[in-house]
Design an enzyme around this catalytic site. Structure first.
Site, PDB file in Angstrom:
ATOM      1  CE  LYS A  51      -1.934   2.596   3.043  1.00 19.56           C
ATOM      2  NZ  LYS A  51      -1.721   3.926   2.396  1.00 19.56           N
TER       3      LYS A  51
ATOM      4  CD  GLU B  19      13.312   3.049   9.024  1.00 21.78           C
ATOM      5  OE1 GLU B  19      13.094   3.943   9.867  1.00 21.78           O
ATOM      6  OE2 GLU B  19      13.680   3.269   7.864  1.00 21.78           O
TER       7      GLU B  19
ATOM      8  N   GLY C 257       2.860   3.154  13.797  1.00 23.41           N
ATOM      9  CA  GLY C 257       3.566   1.904  14.121  1.00 23.41           C
ATOM     10  C   GLY C 257       2.913   1.197  15.303  1.00 23.41           C
TER      11      GLY C 257
ATOM     12  N   GLY D 189       7.111   4.275   8.707  1.00 23.35           N
ATOM     13  CA  GLY D 189       6.261   5.447   8.912  1.00 23.35           C
ATOM     14  C   GLY D 189       6.416   5.987  10.320  1.00 23.35           C
ATOM     15  CB  SER D 190       4.307   8.330  12.190  1.00 22.15           C
ATOM     16  OG  SER D 190       3.057   7.677  12.162  1.00 22.15           O
ATOM     17  CB  VAL D 191       6.387   6.719  16.841  1.00 26.15           C
ATOM     18  CG1 VAL D 191       6.158   6.002  18.157  1.00 26.15           C
ATOM     19  CG2 VAL D 191       7.877   6.874  16.552  1.00 26.15           C
TER      20      VAL D 191
ATOM     21  CD  GLU E 131      10.388  11.694  13.118  1.00 25.65           C
ATOM     22  OE1 GLU E 131       9.330  11.078  13.316  1.00 25.65           O
ATOM     23  OE2 GLU E 131      11.312  11.270  12.405  1.00 25.65           O
TER      24      GLU E 131
ATOM     25  CB  CYS F 158      13.123   8.170   9.914  1.00 29.34           C
ATOM     26  SG  CYS F 158      13.834   7.033   8.728  1.00 29.34           S
TER      27      CYS F 158
END
Ligand code: ADP
Length: 495
Positions: free
Chosen positions: A188, A262, A245, A240-242, A398, A297
């Site tokens: 995706k 990641e 995630g 992607g983002s935390v 971040e 990142c």
């Protein structure tokens, strides 16, 4: 925008297709609902194209196609699968300009960097193709009457979800390890930058058996979440983002899936006073990934400068940042483009305001460049804050934008605690000629990837991934390949 720039941007639109399709089971197809969503050029605000707005029904079709393709794909030898990846690598190179241009239009990154991304993706396919014969097991002499051996086997269908910051790099390169290992994939793309992945669908259709790779466009909740939760998806891989995630881990819990993540970073670069200032300043600039507008990142966005060199270092760094050639992403001469979306622009601007409120000193940048051609896009100048306390939100969260925080330090003993004070642990950079000091600090810093006297570079075969909340698992190395296999032990009674 000047007449000349406008004409150049329009000319680059020749790379766009009239209609965009997903790839499901070897067929180019729209969303079952017939719905589409527009994708926007973040440098001009103009619509580029409409793309399929996939939902659970499309995810189901794609997973079914991947499941159907799996037995035959898995039965191929690893070297046969590697052959497909090598041919795909060659195709990426042949069509590098198209892919780079699409990403420049769709995502705001500069074309020069994007050409490198296509090349990296091609190399990653060649790298994993070369590792195909490392898919091997062990023999274990447990006792004289039994022959024990292991086989690494694929999982089946892998769900792969990618972000906007390196669209073609992540979409293309992260197919290699699961495919060589014998899995089939449903990919995706990111909703902000779907075009290069959908373009890739045309090449995948020609080069791979139907269903081995399937490509969807759509947003996170409607298309990403059903992919993660689908019972036939056995392995989930996410960049992607935390925050997302965490959601992906939660959504994988019921099916007890194997997950790799990641995620983000707020990475430190630490400068000791004994360095070659010119090289270190260049690296501090490079490490911010301004050529990706800081949307990376691994960016070293917390810069720790030792007291005695602080002023001169900062002055030189600010000069370098001010000299950046911001330009239209499709312009060959541009060194920096624009942020991916208005949302990202607003987020970055909010952090810049926050930094001022928290008492940090704005040294340079801080907003949109004044030139008329940048007024319709999400352009932000390289921004440097000084007098940042490592506990400020500016230095803890971040930003994913071109904002660098300078923190003054005095005692070596304080460094590890300050560096480790964030919930992330992706990368770090240490600059000193004293290797013993650098090595000691490298052992104390909680990060998965550390540069000594360097920044921002990745190397094939060197594990990349995070400590703490920066992720789970390692990529770009042998363990990425093996992470797409599970071990089966076979024990033969010889008695
Ligand atoms: P970024 O901050 O880089 O946009 P996100 O983590 O928001 O990163 O998005 C990265 C990818 O994750 C995108 O493809 C997005 O559509 C997808 N995504 C967002 N939310 C979810 C979710 N709940 N489940 C699965 N995928 C999601």
């Amino acid at each position: 925008m000047s007449q000349l720039t406008e004409t150049a941007v329009k000319a680059s639109h020749a790379v766009l297709r009239e209609k965009y399709y997903c790839l499901i089971g070897g067929e180019l197809t729209g969303a079952e609902s017939g719905q589409t969503f527009p994708t926007i050029n973040p440098a001009t605000g103009e619509k580029l194209a409409d793309v399929p707005d996939c939902d659970e029904r499309d995810v189901n079709r794609a997973v079914e196609a991947a499941q159907k393709a799996y037995p035959a794909w898995r039965r191929l030898t690893p070297l046969e699968r590697a052959g497909y990846c090598r041919r795909f690598a060659a195709r990426l190179r042949e069509r590098a300009e198209t892919y780079a241009l699409l990403d420049a239009l769709d995502g705001g990154n500069i074309i020069r960097s994007l050409r490198q991304d296509v090349e990296h993706a091609a190399r990653m396919h060649e790298y994993f193709a070369g590792l195909a014969t490392e898919l091997k097991g062990e023999t274990i002499p447990a006792n004289a009457q039994t022959f024990n051996f292991t086989l690494p086997e694929p999982f089946g269908v892998v769900g792969r979800i990618v972000p906007f910051n390196h669209p073609i790099l992540f979409a293309a390169s992260r197919l290699a390890a699961p495919l060589v290992a014998g899995n089939t994939v449903v990919l995706k793309s990111a909703e902000q930058t779907p075009l290069s992945a959908l373009e890739m669908g045309h090449d995948l259709k020609e080069l791979f058996p139907p269903g081995v790779v399937n490509v969807l466009s759509g947003d996170g909740p409607k298309a990403g979440a059903p992919l993660v939760r689908h019972p036939d998806v056995r392995r989930v891989a996410f960049t992607g983002s935390v925050e997302v995630g965490r959601q992906i881990l939660r959504d994988s819990a019921d099916g007890l899936k194997t997950v790799s993540l990641e995620l983000g970073g707020k990475n430190p670069m630490i400068i000791f006073p004994d360095v070659d200032l010119e090289k270190a300043v260049a690296s501090a600039f490079q490490g911010m990934n301004y050529s990706w507008q800081g949307q990376s990142c691994g960016s070293t966005s917390r810069l720790f400068l030792q007291d005695s060199i602080h002023d001169e270092f900062l002055e030189r760094l600010a000069e370098r940042a001010q000299a950046v050639r911001i330009g239209m992403p499709t312009d060959d001469a541009a060194e920096m483009g624009c942020l991916v979306s208005e949302r990202q622009f607003d987020k970055v601007m909010a952090y810049i305001e926050l930094g001022k409120k928290e008492g940090a000193r704005l040294v340079t940048g801080g907003g949109r460049p004044p030139n008329p051609e940048f007024q319709r896009g999400n352009f932000v100048e390289p921004t440097i804050f000084d007098q940042v306390d490592y506990r400020m939100r500016l230095a803890q969260e971040e930003i994913f934008g071109p904002v660098q925080s300078v923190i003054r330090w005095r005692k070596t003993e304080e460094l590890a605690a300050m560096a480790n004070s964030v919930p992330y642990g992706l990368t770090a950079s240490i600059w000193t000629r004293d290797f013993a000091t650098a090595y000691r600090l490298a052992q104390e810093i909680e990060a998965g990837f550390i540069w000594i006297n360097d920044s921002s570079r990745h190397f094939q075969g060197v594990p990349f991934g995070g400590y703490k909340q920066s992720g789970l698992g390692r990529e770009e190395c042998l363990s990425e390949l093996l992470s797409y296999t599970q071990i089966k032990s076979i024990n033969v009674n010889l008695a």
